[in-house]
Motif scaffolding. Structure first.
Motif, PDB file in Angstrom:
ATOM      1  N   PRO A 121       0.810  -1.225   0.000  1.00 25.21           N
ATOM      2  CA  PRO A 121       0.000   0.000   0.000  1.00 25.21           C
ATOM      3  C   PRO A 121       0.841   1.273   0.000  1.00 25.21           C
ATOM      4  CG  PRO A 121      -0.932  -1.604   1.515  1.00 25.21           C
ATOM      5  CD  PRO A 121       0.411  -2.133   1.094  1.00 25.21           C
ATOM      6  N   MET A 122       1.909   1.310   0.789  1.00 30.12           N
ATOM      7  CA  MET A 122       2.742   2.499   0.862  1.00 30.12           C
ATOM      8  C   MET A 122       3.479   2.746  -0.451  1.00 30.12           C
ATOM      9  SD  MET A 122       5.802   3.414   3.545  1.00 30.12           S
ATOM     10  CE  MET A 122       6.973   2.288   2.798  1.00 30.12           C
ATOM     11  N   VAL A 123       4.026   1.678  -1.032  1.00 31.01           N
ATOM     12  CA  VAL A 123       4.771   1.831  -2.282  1.00 31.01           C
ATOM     13  C   VAL A 123       3.835   2.229  -3.413  1.00 31.01           C
ATOM     14  CG1 VAL A 123       6.184   0.610  -3.984  1.00 31.01           C
ATOM     15  CG2 VAL A 123       6.587   0.256  -1.547  1.00 31.01           C
ATOM     16  N   LEU A 124       2.634   1.680  -3.434  1.00 32.95           N
ATOM     17  CA  LEU A 124       1.655   2.072  -4.446  1.00 32.95           C
ATOM     18  C   LEU A 124       1.321   3.552  -4.322  1.00 32.95           C
ATOM     19  CD1 LEU A 124      -0.362   1.450  -6.703  1.00 32.95           C
ATOM     20  CD2 LEU A 124      -1.965   0.646  -4.953  1.00 32.95           C
ATOM     21  N   SER A 125       1.141   4.017  -3.097  1.00 28.77           N
ATOM     22  CA  SER A 125       0.833   5.427  -2.878  1.00 28.77           C
ATOM     23  C   SER A 125       1.974   6.329  -3.337  1.00 28.77           C
ATOM     24  CB  SER A 125       0.544   5.667  -1.388  1.00 28.77           C
ATOM     25  OG  SER A 125       0.339   7.029  -1.123  1.00 28.77           O
ATOM     26  N   ASP A 126       3.207   5.934  -3.065  1.00 30.97           N
ATOM     27  CA  ASP A 126       4.364   6.771  -3.413  1.00 30.97           C
ATOM     28  C   ASP A 126       4.658   6.760  -4.907  1.00 30.97           C
ATOM     29  OD1 ASP A 126       4.704   7.482  -0.785  1.00 30.97           O
ATOM     30  OD2 ASP A 126       6.421   6.170  -0.426  1.00 30.97           O
ATOM     31  N   THR A 127       4.516   5.604  -5.539  1.00 27.73           N
ATOM     32  CA  THR A 127       4.950   5.475  -6.928  1.00 27.73           C
ATOM     33  C   THR A 127       3.859   5.761  -7.942  1.00 27.73           C
ATOM     34  OG1 THR A 127       4.404   3.109  -7.012  1.00 27.73           O
ATOM     35  CG2 THR A 127       6.648   3.715  -6.288  1.00 27.73           C
ATOM     36  N   LYS A 128       2.589   5.680  -7.514  1.00 29.82           N
ATOM     37  CA  LYS A 128       1.465   5.799  -8.448  1.00 29.82           C
ATOM     38  C   LYS A 128       1.622   4.807  -9.601  1.00 29.82           C
ATOM     39  CE  LYS A 128      -0.170   9.338  -6.147  1.00 29.82           C
ATOM     40  NZ  LYS A 128       0.786   9.343  -5.034  1.00 29.82           N
ATOM     41  N   ALA A 129       1.942   3.575  -9.255  1.00 27.00           N
ATOM     42  CA  ALA A 129       2.213   2.538 -10.250  1.00 27.00           C
ATOM     43  C   ALA A 129       1.027   2.331 -11.180  1.00 27.00           C
ATOM     44  CB  ALA A 129       2.568   1.223  -9.554  1.00 27.00           C
ATOM     45  N   GLU A 183      -1.149 -10.773   9.996  1.00 26.24           N
ATOM     46  CA  GLU A 183      -2.089 -11.839   9.683  1.00 26.24           C
ATOM     47  C   GLU A 183      -2.590 -11.616   8.258  1.00 26.24           C
ATOM     48  OE1 GLU A 183      -5.667 -14.011   9.299  1.00 26.24           O
ATOM     49  OE2 GLU A 183      -5.659 -11.841   9.468  1.00 26.24           O
ATOM     50  N   ILE A 184      -2.674 -12.693   7.460  1.00 28.53           N
ATOM     51  CA  ILE A 184      -2.855 -12.516   6.021  1.00 28.53           C
ATOM     52  C   ILE A 184      -4.212 -11.911   5.650  1.00 28.53           C
ATOM     53  CG2 ILE A 184      -1.145 -14.199   5.303  1.00 28.53           C
ATOM     54  CD1 ILE A 184      -3.356 -16.240   4.987  1.00 28.53           C
ATOM     55  N   ASN A 185      -5.249 -12.152   6.439  1.00 34.27           N
ATOM     56  CA  ASN A 185      -6.523 -11.496   6.136  1.00 34.27           C
ATOM     57  C   ASN A 185      -6.409  -9.991   6.294  1.00 34.27           C
ATOM     58  OD1 ASN A 185      -7.308 -14.397   6.748  1.00 34.27           O
ATOM     59  ND2 ASN A 185      -9.262 -13.544   6.093  1.00 34.27           N
ATOM     60  N   LEU A 186      -5.621  -9.550   7.270  1.00 32.52           N
ATOM     61  CA  LEU A 186      -5.400  -8.118   7.450  1.00 32.52           C
ATOM     62  C   LEU A 186      -4.604  -7.551   6.283  1.00 32.52           C
ATOM     63  CD1 LEU A 186      -5.631  -5.594   9.198  1.00 32.52           C
ATOM     64  CD2 LEU A 186      -3.593  -6.344  10.451  1.00 32.52           C
ATOM     65  N   LEU A 187      -3.615  -8.305   5.793  1.00 35.21           N
ATOM     66  CA  LEU A 187      -2.867  -7.859   4.625  1.00 35.21           C
ATOM     67  C   LEU A 187      -3.778  -7.700   3.412  1.00 35.21           C
ATOM     68  CD1 LEU A 187       0.486  -9.882   4.666  1.00 35.21           C
ATOM     69  CD2 LEU A 187       0.231  -7.404   4.749  1.00 35.21           C
ATOM     70  N   ALA A 188      -4.639  -8.694   3.191  1.00 38.23           N
ATOM     71  CA  ALA A 188      -5.565  -8.616   2.065  1.00 38.23           C
ATOM     72  C   ALA A 188      -6.478  -7.403   2.188  1.00 38.23           C
ATOM     73  CB  ALA A 188      -6.393  -9.896   1.981  1.00 38.23           C
ATOM     74  N   GLN A 189      -6.911  -7.127   3.409  1.00 37.34           N
ATOM     75  CA  GLN A 189      -7.761  -5.960   3.649  1.00 37.34           C
ATOM     76  C   GLN A 189      -7.035  -4.661   3.314  1.00 37.34           C
ATOM     77  OE1 GLN A 189      -8.844  -4.806   7.818  1.00 37.34           O
ATOM     78  NE2 GLN A 189     -10.909  -5.344   7.142  1.00 37.34           N
ATOM     79  N   LYS A 190      -5.762  -4.574   3.685  1.00 39.90           N
ATOM     80  CA  LYS A 190      -4.966  -3.377   3.374  1.00 39.90           C
ATOM     81  C   LYS A 190      -4.742  -3.236   1.874  1.00 39.90           C
ATOM     82  CE  LYS A 190      -2.602  -3.107   7.841  1.00 39.90           C
ATOM     83  NZ  LYS A 190      -1.315  -3.227   8.567  1.00 39.90           N
ATOM     84  N   TRP A 191      -4.514  -4.359   1.210  1.00 40.54           N
ATOM     85  CA  TRP A 191      -4.377  -4.311  -0.251  1.00 40.54           C
ATOM     86  C   TRP A 191      -5.671  -3.788  -0.883  1.00 40.54           C
ATOM     87  CZ3 TRP A 191      -1.917  -9.543  -2.271  1.00 40.54           C
ATOM     88  CH2 TRP A 191      -0.588  -9.611  -1.847  1.00 40.54           C
ATOM     89  N   ARG A 192      -6.791  -4.330  -0.444  1.00 47.33           N
ATOM     90  CA  ARG A 192      -8.087  -3.957  -1.017  1.00 47.33           C
ATOM     91  C   ARG A 192      -8.359  -2.466  -0.836  1.00 47.33           C
ATOM     92  NH1 ARG A 192     -13.120  -6.656  -2.148  1.00 47.33           N
ATOM     93  NH2 ARG A 192     -14.938  -5.449  -1.503  1.00 47.33           N
ATOM     94  N   ALA A 205      -6.126  -0.076  -0.385  1.00 43.19           N
ATOM     95  CA  ALA A 205      -5.191   0.708  -1.191  1.00 43.19           C
ATOM     96  C   ALA A 205      -5.612   0.741  -2.655  1.00 43.19           C
ATOM     97  CB  ALA A 205      -3.781   0.129  -1.067  1.00 43.19           C
ATOM     98  N   LEU A 206      -6.125  -0.372  -3.154  1.00 47.40           N
ATOM     99  CA  LEU A 206      -6.518  -0.427  -4.557  1.00 47.40           C
ATOM    100  C   LEU A 206      -7.787   0.357  -4.835  1.00 47.40           C
ATOM    101  CD1 LEU A 206      -5.692  -4.183  -5.197  1.00 47.40           C
ATOM    102  CD2 LEU A 206      -4.475  -2.202  -6.122  1.00 47.40           C
TER     103      LEU A 206
END
Length: 411
Positions: A117-125, A143-152, A154-155
């Motif tokens: 999420p942080m790299v996506l925000s910085d790079t605007k990939a 915990e991987i469900n939390l990671l998936a939530q953060k990905w979602r 950010a996207l």
């Protein structure tokens, strides 16, 4: 790319100088220290280095480095590509990678799952590639469900085009946060982390594998436009492409399918991308073979249950022996309880050597699965005792790097 500010250019120059010094003095490849120096000079250097480029960010628990290499090879059909080829997948490594080729319009960056999420925000990939999520480094990883939530999340706020594996429920749920997605049916061998719906917590019905669905909230597998079936990939136009990869196993065929879909987003068609994917024979030592006297040794890296499952699937059949090496240093994660999630019964009937800092932990685990083994102190002992002309080695991260270093950093 757009012109860098004077401060950012100075940061990139000093960072590269630090990286070169690190390599020259044998302290490492310099990817991390170079980025750290650059950040001290200009905290926004990653955003500046990304501006004006077409970036692809590649994230997963397993296969990031290999898929990054495959995509990079494919995109070289368009010209130079900046990439973190040494696997430094946090912002400091990304800065060094982008600084190393300021003129490359395209870049492919492997990204640690929690930094995405942080790299996506910085790079605007422009493109985000998501492959899998499974338990990993349980003493320090989210915990991987939390990671998936953060990905979602950010996207949801990004215009990036997502290329994602629709057969992985957590990945698909995260990717559904994007309004612009390409779905790839790349398969999922390890299913032990995805029996519950990430949306509502209900039971996922996986009886019609690869289709999955939650009957409580309606979340279901997205319809793929790219489909992997054995060694064949079908593209969105219905054309079939034989992979014929030199990299072994189903996992690498899945990586290749995702790389083809990603290359197509950048405008490189499969007929142009495939020959470049087939050129890859090893990645940072993974899958490489080295001759040790009369014995040919193949190196495989696996750092979590899903990775070990995939490695076991590509072992040479008996009587070829296997050496298993496990450490528990900081890059590996200190907690080795994950060893109990791996099914070792597939190793019954073959010669097995056990080594590494946590060899007694692994030995106990093998004993409970009725796998015969021999504990050794050094990998060369396994070579000397093989009794055959081949040996497979499966090691987690630092154990793998130790063997590579001792044997000359094979690539």
């Amino acid at each position: 790319m757009s012109k860098l500010s004077l401060r950012a250019r100075l940061a990139a120059t000093l960072g590269l100088s630090a990286a070169r010094l690190s390599r020259a003095t044998g302290r490492g490849d310099g990817s991390v220290i170079g980025g750290r120096v650059a950040l001290k000079v200009e905290p926004d250097v990653l955003a500046e280095l990304s501006r004006g480029r077409q970036l692809a960010l590649v994230s997963a628990t397993n296969g990031k480095t290999t898929t990054t290499r495959l995509i990079t090879n494919a995109l070289r059909a368009l010209g130079p590509v900046a990439t973190n080829e040494f696997g430094a997948n946090m912002p400091s490594g990304h800065i060094t990678a982008l600084s190393s080729d300021l003129e490359a319009r395209n870049a492919v960056l492997e990204v640690d799952e929690k930094y995405l999420p942080m790299v996506l925000s910085d790079t605007k990939a422009a493109v985000v590639v998501l492959m899998n999520l499974s338990r990993d480094q349980m003493d320090r990883a989210s915990e991987i469900n939390l990671l998936a939530q953060k990905w979602r999340f950010a996207l949801r706020g990004s215009p990036a085009h997502v290329v994602a594996n629709c057969d992985e429920p957590l990945v698909a749920w995260a990717g559904l946060g994007s309004s612009n997605a390409t779905w790839v049916a790349a398969g999922q061998r390890w299913k032990e982390d995805s029996w519950c719906c990430p949306e509502c917590g209900g039971h996922l019905d996986r009886s019609a594998d690869p289709h999955w669905e939650c009957h409580e909230c309606g979340l279901r597998r997205p319809e793929p436009s790219w489909v992997l079936d054995g060694d064949t990939v079908t593209d969105p136009h219905g054309r079939k492409h034989e992979l014929r990869m030199k990299l072994p196993g189903d996992a690498n065929r899945a990586n290749a399918a995702i790389a083809l879909a990603t290359a197509a987003v950048f405008g490189v068609p499969p007929d142009n991308a495939l020959p470049r994917l087939r050129e890859v024979t090893s990645v940072a030592g993974r899958y490489s073979s080295i001759q040790r006297g009369p014995v040919e040794v193949r190196l495989l890296m696996a750092k979590n249950p899903a990775g070990w499952l995939e490695s076991f699937a590509i072992l040479d059949p008996p009587p070829v022996p296997v050496a298993l090496s496990v450490n528990a240093q900081v890059p590996d994660g200190r907690d080795t309880s994950w060893l109990w999630d791996v099914d070792y019964t597939v190793l019954r009937g073959r010669k097995v050597f056990v080594l590494g800092e946590r060899r007694t932990d692994l030995a106990l685990r093998l004993d409970t699965d009725d796998v015969e083994f021999e504990v050794i102190d050094h990998i060369d002992q396994a070579v000397a005792k093989t009794g055959t002309k081949r040996l497979d080695v499966v090691a987690n991260y630092t154990a793998f790097q130790q063997i590579r270093t001792e044997w000359g950093r094979v690539t």
